[in-house]
Scaffold this motif. Structure first.
Motif, PDB file in Angstrom:
ATOM      1  N   GLU A   1       4.898  -5.542 -10.124  1.00  0.00           N
ATOM      2  CA  GLU A   1       4.242  -4.585 -11.020  1.00  0.00           C
ATOM      3  C   GLU A   1       4.360  -3.142 -10.519  1.00  0.00           C
ATOM      4  OE1 GLU A   1      -0.170  -3.726 -12.943  1.00  0.00           O
ATOM      5  OE2 GLU A   1       0.304  -5.712 -12.143  1.00  0.00           O
ATOM      6  N   PRO A   2       4.016  -2.845  -9.229  1.00  0.00           N
ATOM      7  CA  PRO A   2       4.169  -1.454  -8.778  1.00  0.00           C
ATOM      8  C   PRO A   2       5.627  -0.995  -8.761  1.00  0.00           C
ATOM      9  CG  PRO A   2       3.467  -2.888  -6.962  1.00  0.00           C
ATOM     10  CD  PRO A   2       3.321  -3.664  -8.217  1.00  0.00           C
ATOM     11  N   LEU A   3       6.555  -1.904  -8.472  1.00  0.00           N
ATOM     12  CA  LEU A   3       7.968  -1.523  -8.501  1.00  0.00           C
ATOM     13  C   LEU A   3       8.415  -1.194  -9.919  1.00  0.00           C
ATOM     14  CD1 LEU A   3       9.558  -4.084  -6.007  1.00  0.00           C
ATOM     15  CD2 LEU A   3       9.344  -1.614  -5.683  1.00  0.00           C
ATOM     16  N   THR A   4       7.898  -1.936 -10.887  1.00  0.00           N
ATOM     17  CA  THR A   4       8.220  -1.644 -12.292  1.00  0.00           C
ATOM     18  C   THR A   4       7.741  -0.244 -12.662  1.00  0.00           C
ATOM     19  OG1 THR A   4       8.020  -3.995 -12.827  1.00  0.00           O
ATOM     20  CG2 THR A   4       7.976  -2.444 -14.664  1.00  0.00           C
ATOM     21  N   SER A   5       6.566   0.132 -12.158  1.00  0.00           N
ATOM     22  CA  SER A   5       6.052   1.489 -12.414  1.00  0.00           C
ATOM     23  C   SER A   5       6.955   2.538 -11.770  1.00  0.00           C
ATOM     24  CB  SER A   5       4.626   1.621 -11.867  1.00  0.00           C
ATOM     25  OG  SER A   5       3.755   0.734 -12.523  1.00  0.00           O
TER      26      SER A   5
ATOM     27  N   GLU B   1       9.889   9.874   0.120  1.00  0.00           N
ATOM     28  CA  GLU B   1      10.677   9.107   1.090  1.00  0.00           C
ATOM     29  C   GLU B   1       9.926   7.853   1.534  1.00  0.00           C
ATOM     30  OE1 GLU B   1      13.247  11.236   4.009  1.00  0.00           O
ATOM     31  OE2 GLU B   1      12.019  12.958   3.444  1.00  0.00           O
ATOM     32  N   VAL B   2       8.632   7.973   1.664  1.00  0.00           N
ATOM     33  CA  VAL B   2       7.813   6.806   2.019  1.00  0.00           C
ATOM     34  C   VAL B   2       7.860   5.787   0.877  1.00  0.00           C
ATOM     35  CG1 VAL B   2       5.475   6.010   2.549  1.00  0.00           C
ATOM     36  CG2 VAL B   2       6.333   8.137   3.565  1.00  0.00           C
ATOM     37  N   ARG B   3       7.742   6.256  -0.365  1.00  0.00           N
ATOM     38  CA  ARG B   3       7.809   5.341  -1.512  1.00  0.00           C
ATOM     39  C   ARG B   3       9.167   4.632  -1.562  1.00  0.00           C
ATOM     40  NH1 ARG B   3       5.881   9.838  -4.186  1.00  0.00           N
ATOM     41  NH2 ARG B   3       7.708  10.012  -5.550  1.00  0.00           N
ATOM     42  N   ARG B   4      10.218   5.383  -1.304  1.00  0.00           N
ATOM     43  CA  ARG B   4      11.555   4.773  -1.348  1.00  0.00           C
ATOM     44  C   ARG B   4      11.692   3.673  -0.295  1.00  0.00           C
ATOM     45  NH1 ARG B   4      16.257   8.443   0.722  1.00  0.00           N
ATOM     46  NH2 ARG B   4      15.123   7.942   2.638  1.00  0.00           N
ATOM     47  N   GLU B   5      11.264   3.978   0.945  1.00  0.00           N
ATOM     48  CA  GLU B   5      11.376   2.973   2.008  1.00  0.00           C
ATOM     49  C   GLU B   5      10.493   1.767   1.723  1.00  0.00           C
ATOM     50  OE1 GLU B   5      13.614   2.992   4.124  1.00  0.00           O
ATOM     51  OE2 GLU B   5      14.303   5.074   4.038  1.00  0.00           O
ATOM     52  N   ALA B   6       9.316   2.009   1.160  1.00  0.00           N
ATOM     53  CA  ALA B   6       8.430   0.898   0.803  1.00  0.00           C
ATOM     54  C   ALA B   6       9.060   0.039  -0.287  1.00  0.00           C
ATOM     55  CB  ALA B   6       7.076   1.430   0.349  1.00  0.00           C
TER      56      ALA B   6
ATOM     57  N   ALA C   1       0.829  -1.210   0.000  1.00  0.00           N
ATOM     58  CA  ALA C   1       0.000   0.000   0.000  1.00  0.00           C
ATOM     59  C   ALA C   1       0.861   1.257   0.000  1.00  0.00           C
ATOM     60  CB  ALA C   1      -0.930  -0.009   1.215  1.00  0.00           C
ATOM     61  N   ALA C   2       2.005   1.204   0.686  1.00  0.00           N
ATOM     62  CA  ALA C   2       2.867   2.389   0.803  1.00  0.00           C
ATOM     63  C   ALA C   2       3.604   2.701  -0.494  1.00  0.00           C
ATOM     64  CB  ALA C   2       3.870   2.189   1.944  1.00  0.00           C
ATOM     65  N   LEU C   3       3.664   1.746  -1.416  1.00  0.00           N
ATOM     66  CA  LEU C   3       4.341   2.012  -2.688  1.00  0.00           C
ATOM     67  C   LEU C   3       3.641   3.114  -3.469  1.00  0.00           C
ATOM     68  CD1 LEU C   3       5.145  -1.649  -3.821  1.00  0.00           C
ATOM     69  CD2 LEU C   3       6.805   0.121  -3.177  1.00  0.00           C
TER      70      LEU C   3
ATOM     71  N   ALA D   1      13.588   0.988  -6.267  1.00  0.00           N
ATOM     72  CA  ALA D   1      12.681   0.059  -6.956  1.00  0.00           C
ATOM     73  C   ALA D   1      13.463  -0.935  -7.803  1.00  0.00           C
ATOM     74  CB  ALA D   1      11.698   0.843  -7.823  1.00  0.00           C
ATOM     75  N   GLY D   2      14.454  -0.454  -8.533  1.00  0.00           N
ATOM     76  CA  GLY D   2      15.265  -1.334  -9.368  1.00  0.00           C
ATOM     77  C   GLY D   2      16.023  -2.368  -8.551  1.00  0.00           C
ATOM     78  N   LYS D   3      16.629  -1.933  -7.463  1.00  0.00           N
ATOM     79  CA  LYS D   3      17.364  -2.866  -6.614  1.00  0.00           C
ATOM     80  C   LYS D   3      16.439  -3.941  -6.039  1.00  0.00           C
ATOM     81  CE  LYS D   3      20.187  -1.554  -3.508  1.00  0.00           C
ATOM     82  NZ  LYS D   3      20.753  -0.798  -2.354  1.00  0.00           N
ATOM     83  N   SER D   4      15.251  -3.524  -5.640  1.00  0.00           N
ATOM     84  CA  SER D   4      14.317  -4.485  -5.052  1.00  0.00           C
ATOM     85  C   SER D   4      13.825  -5.488  -6.087  1.00  0.00           C
ATOM     86  CB  SER D   4      13.140  -3.751  -4.408  1.00  0.00           C
ATOM     87  OG  SER D   4      13.569  -3.096  -3.228  1.00  0.00           O
ATOM     88  N   LEU D   5      13.604  -5.038  -7.297  1.00  0.00           N
ATOM     89  CA  LEU D   5      13.208  -5.980  -8.352  1.00  0.00           C
ATOM     90  C   LEU D   5      14.283  -7.049  -8.531  1.00  0.00           C
ATOM     91  CD1 LEU D   5      11.659  -3.559 -11.005  1.00  0.00           C
ATOM     92  CD2 LEU D   5      10.463  -5.436  -9.839  1.00  0.00           C
ATOM     93  N   ARG D   6      15.529  -6.638  -8.471  1.00  0.00           N
ATOM     94  CA  ARG D   6      16.620  -7.600  -8.606  1.00  0.00           C
ATOM     95  C   ARG D   6      16.647  -8.578  -7.420  1.00  0.00           C
ATOM     96  NH1 ARG D   6      22.192  -4.787  -9.002  1.00  0.00           N
ATOM     97  NH2 ARG D   6      21.962  -4.779  -6.735  1.00  0.00           N
ATOM     98  N   GLU D   7      16.333  -8.046  -6.223  1.00  0.00           N
ATOM     99  CA  GLU D   7      16.374  -8.880  -5.019  1.00  0.00           C
ATOM    100  C   GLU D   7      15.205  -9.860  -4.954  1.00  0.00           C
ATOM    101  OE1 GLU D   7      16.465  -6.144  -1.793  1.00  0.00           O
ATOM    102  OE2 GLU D   7      18.464  -5.385  -2.286  1.00  0.00           O
TER     103      GLU D   7
END
Length: 345
Positions: A288-292, A269-274, A261-263, A305-311
């Motif tokens: 999907e939301p990280l890709t956006s 800053e909230v989006r980054r931490e999410a 939900a926080a994405l 977002a990119g780092k998390s997609l990789r993880e």
């Protein structure tokens, strides 16, 4: 009239000569004292090094009693900062047998601000009622940095008053100090409920609430997970971001819904931490939301977002590869960067 002018000139000249002579004498006195202190410092350091090797207290004690307490308090504790465990404790016990504890407690009351803060920090080496009383008195000092230093030392001695009382003594201006984080993080696990109470205090200062959340996350106590999820939806971005960081640090999959939900938060800053929490927890539904978010207006959000997609794993890597083949855009450039970093690693 001319006689008066000449007389005044002679008087002014004599005054200037006297002032110059006094300054020269003071300079000589200062240099001699500095040279003497330097000799004493070297003697102290040599004795402490020898004692740390052979443990011969009867050799160390005469040196400690000979050297002024101010030099021992400054240089001696500078040496102690390099030691840990039993070796450090043996030297502290030797210090405690001299007049040094009384000197430190006196300087806590009467020294300049830097000396008072240093005294508050090193009083932890001399546990007991006298040191606790001196530190409790320092909680009312005019210097807010000293008040925080006293609170940290009281906590180290196991004598910290209720946290809310301490925060009131520190005062609102001191509540923006980053040393407050040191205080919160040093609190024992059994005082976690006090941290939680401050984190949940809706009318509290956001910095204090966020610092309390950070400290709670370090405790790795899952009892606070539900509270952290509530705090991740807090109106204060500073508090919400800290809570999401804590949820990511926990790695608990139960927080997935809150993180997802926080994405979509309006605060970057909230989006980054999410985004970072999504990768740490491994939320596949976040692909999907990280890709956006690879095209987000803030660089820090795009990168997280990119780092998390990789993880996240195969699904995330597939999304990155698709984005990297698109036409030139923020998403394409971010995905290409993340993929290239992965290859370099």
């Amino acid at each position: 009239m001319l006689v008066y002018i000449w007389t005044l000139s002679i008087v002014i000249g004599l005054i200037a000569l006297v002032i110059m002579a006094v300054l020269v004498v003071l300079r000589v006195f200062h240099e001699r004292r500095h040279a003497r202190d330097e000799i004493l410092r070297r003697k102290l350091m040599t004795s402490l090094i020898r004692f740390s090797e052979d443990g011969e207290r009867q050799t160390l004690m005469p040196v400690l009693k000979e050297i002024p307490a101010a030099i021992v308090a400054d240089s001696g504790f500078e040496f102690l900062s390099l030691l840990r465990g039993g070796e450090r404790r043996r030297i502290e016990e030797a210090f405690a047998e001299t007049s040094l504890p009384d000197f430190v407690r006196k300087r806590l009351r009467k020294g300049n601000e830097a000396e008072r803060i240093h005294s508050a920090e090193i009083l932890t080496a001399f546990p007991g009622a006298a040191s606790v009383d001196a530190l409790l008195e320092a909680l009312g000092d005019n210097s807010r940095e000293l008040r925080i230093a006293a609170a940290i030392s009281l906590n180290a001695l196991g004598a910290l008053p209720p946290l809310q009382t301490v925060l009131e003594r520190i005062g609102p201006k001191g509540l923006r100090s980053h040393r407050l984080i040191d205080l919160f993080e040093s609190l024992p696990a059994e005082r976690g409920n006090e941290l939680l109470a401050n984190a949940l205090k809706a009318d509290g200062a956001p910095f204090v609430r966020a610092a309390a959340v950070e400290a709670l996350s370090l405790s790795e106590d899952y009892r606070f997970l539900v509270a952290l999820e509530d705090l991740a939806r807090d109106p204060s971005p500073e508090v919400a971001a800290a809570a999401l960081r804590a949820l990511g640090r926990s790695g608990h999959p139960g927080a997935s819904g809150t993180v997802l939900a926080a994405l979509g938060s309006a605060d970057w800053e909230v989006r980054r931490e999410a985004a970072e929490a999504s990768g740490r927890i491994g939320i596949v539904e976040a692909v999907e939301p990280l890709t956006s978010l690879l095209g987000d207006g803030e660089w820090a959000v795009r990168y997280a977002a990119g780092k998390s997609l990789r993880e996240i794993g195969p699904a995330g890597m597939e999304a990155l590869q698709r984005a990297a083949t698109e036409e030139s855009s923020r998403s394409q450039r971010t995905a290409s960067l993340i993929l290239s970093e992965g290859l370099a690693a």
